[in-house]
Design a protein around this motif. Structure first.
Motif, short mmCIF file in Angstrom:
data_model
loop_
_atom_site.label_atom_id
_atom_site.label_comp_id
_atom_site.label_asym_id
_atom_site.label_seq_id
_atom_site.Cartn_x
_atom_site.Cartn_y
_atom_site.Cartn_z
N LEU A 1 -17.43 4.33 -20.82
CA LEU A 1 -18.31 5.49 -20.95
C LEU A 1 -17.50 6.78 -20.96
CD1 LEU A 1 -21.18 6.61 -21.13
CD2 LEU A 1 -21.25 6.60 -18.63
N LYS A 2 -16.51 6.87 -20.07
CA LYS A 2 -15.67 8.07 -20.02
C LYS A 2 -14.94 8.27 -21.35
CE LYS A 2 -14.72 7.79 -15.05
NZ LYS A 2 -13.68 7.46 -14.05
N LEU A 3 -14.40 7.19 -21.90
CA LEU A 3 -13.68 7.29 -23.18
C LEU A 3 -14.62 7.68 -24.31
CD1 LEU A 3 -11.27 4.24 -22.93
CD2 LEU A 3 -10.60 6.65 -23.04
N SER A 4 -15.83 7.15 -24.29
CA SER A 4 -16.78 7.47 -25.38
C SER A 4 -17.20 8.93 -25.36
CB SER A 4 -18.01 6.56 -25.30
OG SER A 4 -18.80 6.88 -24.17
N MET B 1 -8.21 12.74 -28.74
CA MET B 1 -7.29 11.65 -28.38
C MET B 1 -6.45 12.05 -27.18
SD MET B 1 -7.67 8.95 -30.17
CE MET B 1 -6.14 8.09 -29.90
N GLN B 2 -6.08 13.32 -27.09
CA GLN B 2 -5.26 13.77 -25.98
C GLN B 2 -5.98 13.54 -24.65
OE1 GLN B 2 -4.02 17.86 -26.22
NE2 GLN B 2 -2.29 17.48 -24.87
N LYS B 3 -7.28 13.84 -24.59
CA LYS B 3 -8.04 13.62 -23.37
C LYS B 3 -8.20 12.12 -23.08
CE LYS B 3 -10.31 18.03 -23.40
NZ LYS B 3 -11.50 18.81 -23.53
N ALA B 4 -8.34 11.32 -24.14
CA ALA B 4 -8.44 9.87 -23.96
C ALA B 4 -7.16 9.33 -23.34
CB ALA B 4 -8.73 9.19 -25.29
N CYS C 1 -5.10 10.95 -21.49
CA CYS C 1 -5.06 11.42 -20.09
C CYS C 1 -5.86 10.47 -19.19
CB CYS C 1 -5.60 12.84 -19.97
SG CYS C 1 -4.45 14.08 -20.58
N LEU C 2 -7.02 10.03 -19.66
CA LEU C 2 -7.81 9.06 -18.88
C LEU C 2 -7.07 7.75 -18.70
CD1 LEU C 2 -11.42 9.41 -20.37
CD2 LEU C 2 -10.73 9.92 -18.03
N LEU C 3 -6.39 7.31 -19.74
CA LEU C 3 -5.70 6.02 -19.70
C LEU C 3 -4.49 6.02 -18.78
CD1 LEU C 3 -5.89 5.02 -23.46
CD2 LEU C 3 -7.25 4.11 -21.58
N ARG C 4 -3.97 7.19 -18.46
CA ARG C 4 -2.79 7.25 -17.58
C ARG C 4 -3.07 6.66 -16.20
NH1 ARG C 4 -1.48 12.48 -20.21
NH2 ARG C 4 0.29 11.99 -21.51
N ASP C 5 -4.34 6.61 -15.80
CA ASP C 5 -4.70 6.00 -14.52
C ASP C 5 -4.57 4.48 -14.54
OD1 ASP C 5 -5.23 8.47 -13.38
OD2 ASP C 5 -7.38 8.39 -13.86
N TYR C 6 -4.34 3.92 -15.71
CA TYR C 6 -4.21 2.47 -15.89
C TYR C 6 -2.88 2.21 -16.59
CZ TYR C 6 -9.16 3.30 -15.26
OH TYR C 6 -10.35 3.75 -14.78
N ARG D 1 2.58 9.87 -31.23
CA ARG D 1 3.56 9.79 -30.15
C ARG D 1 3.55 11.05 -29.30
NH1 ARG D 1 3.38 4.88 -29.18
NH2 ARG D 1 4.58 3.55 -30.51
N GLY D 2 3.22 12.19 -29.90
CA GLY D 2 3.08 13.40 -29.12
C GLY D 2 1.90 13.31 -28.15
N LEU D 3 0.86 12.62 -28.55
CA LEU D 3 -0.32 12.46 -27.70
C LEU D 3 -0.12 11.42 -26.61
CD1 LEU D 3 -3.18 12.56 -30.35
CD2 LEU D 3 -2.66 14.30 -28.64
#
Length: 188
Positions: A27-30, A35-38, A40-45, A104-106
């Motif tokens: 839900l957070k990703l949707s 892409m940059q914010k996505a 950032c969310l994935l960095r927790d995993y 790769r920048g993202l």
């Protein structure tokens, strides 16, 4: 020993999936707007983040993208419109280059990271499935210069499904080509 290792790895994957579900990651990703914010969310995993950057991007190959744009008449274009085909290949090559650099920048990973789950050698993966319909001379003239440009900058591999006996040996002198990935290896 090998079976125990497999079970432990499998359990680790299940724990990651459970954590993502409990956190409401889908839900957070949707709801992310970029892409940059996505990323950032994935960095927790970390395990997921490390792999998504490489596996998310499937740039295909220069000629595969051209055949998607042009359609199956591209094979007539080789004869009837060679300048137009070359121009399209130049645009696609520049686009792929820009996409790889932006991606790769993202995701913050190296340009030389592996390009997929099983490709541990690194770099980009150019998928040349449509090229199996080209002669060696046609590959040399219309595709190889663009593969060389991308692999010379990023390094990586070339993948193709099918029988490419007419041109695969022409790949061997491409600077930056780390390996060749023919899917139907029984042909080789």
């Amino acid at each position: 020993n090998g079976q125990l290792s497999h079970r432990r790895k499998h359990r680790n994957h299940l724990e990651l999936i459970e954590r993502m579900m409990l956190d409401g990651l889908a839900l957070k990703l949707s709801k992310t707007k970029s892409m940059q914010k996505a990323f950032c969310l994935l960095r927790d995993y970390p395990k997921l983040y490390r792999n998504v950057g490489s596996m998310l991007l499937d740039i295909q190959g220069t000629f595969d993208n051209a055949s998607i744009i042009w359609g199956s008449d591209i094979f007539l274009g080789v004869y009837d419109e060679p300048e137009l085909l070359t121009g399209l290949m130049e645009v696609i090559t520049a686009t792929i280059r820009k996409i790889v650099l932006e991606h790769r920048g993202l995701d913050g990973q190296s340009l030389y990271e592996d390009s997929g789950d099983f490709e541990y050698i690194g770099g980009i993966c150019l998928r040349n499935d449509s090229c199996i319909n080209l002669s060696g001379e046609m590959y040399e003239e219309f595709v190889k210069p663009f593969d060389k440009k991308l692999l010379g900058e990023f390094s990586g591999n070339i993948h193709f499904c099918g029988k490419a006996h007419q041109w695969w040996r022409r790949l061997l002198d491409i600077h930056g080509l780390k390996w060749i990935n023919p899917f139907q290896s029984e042909f080789y």
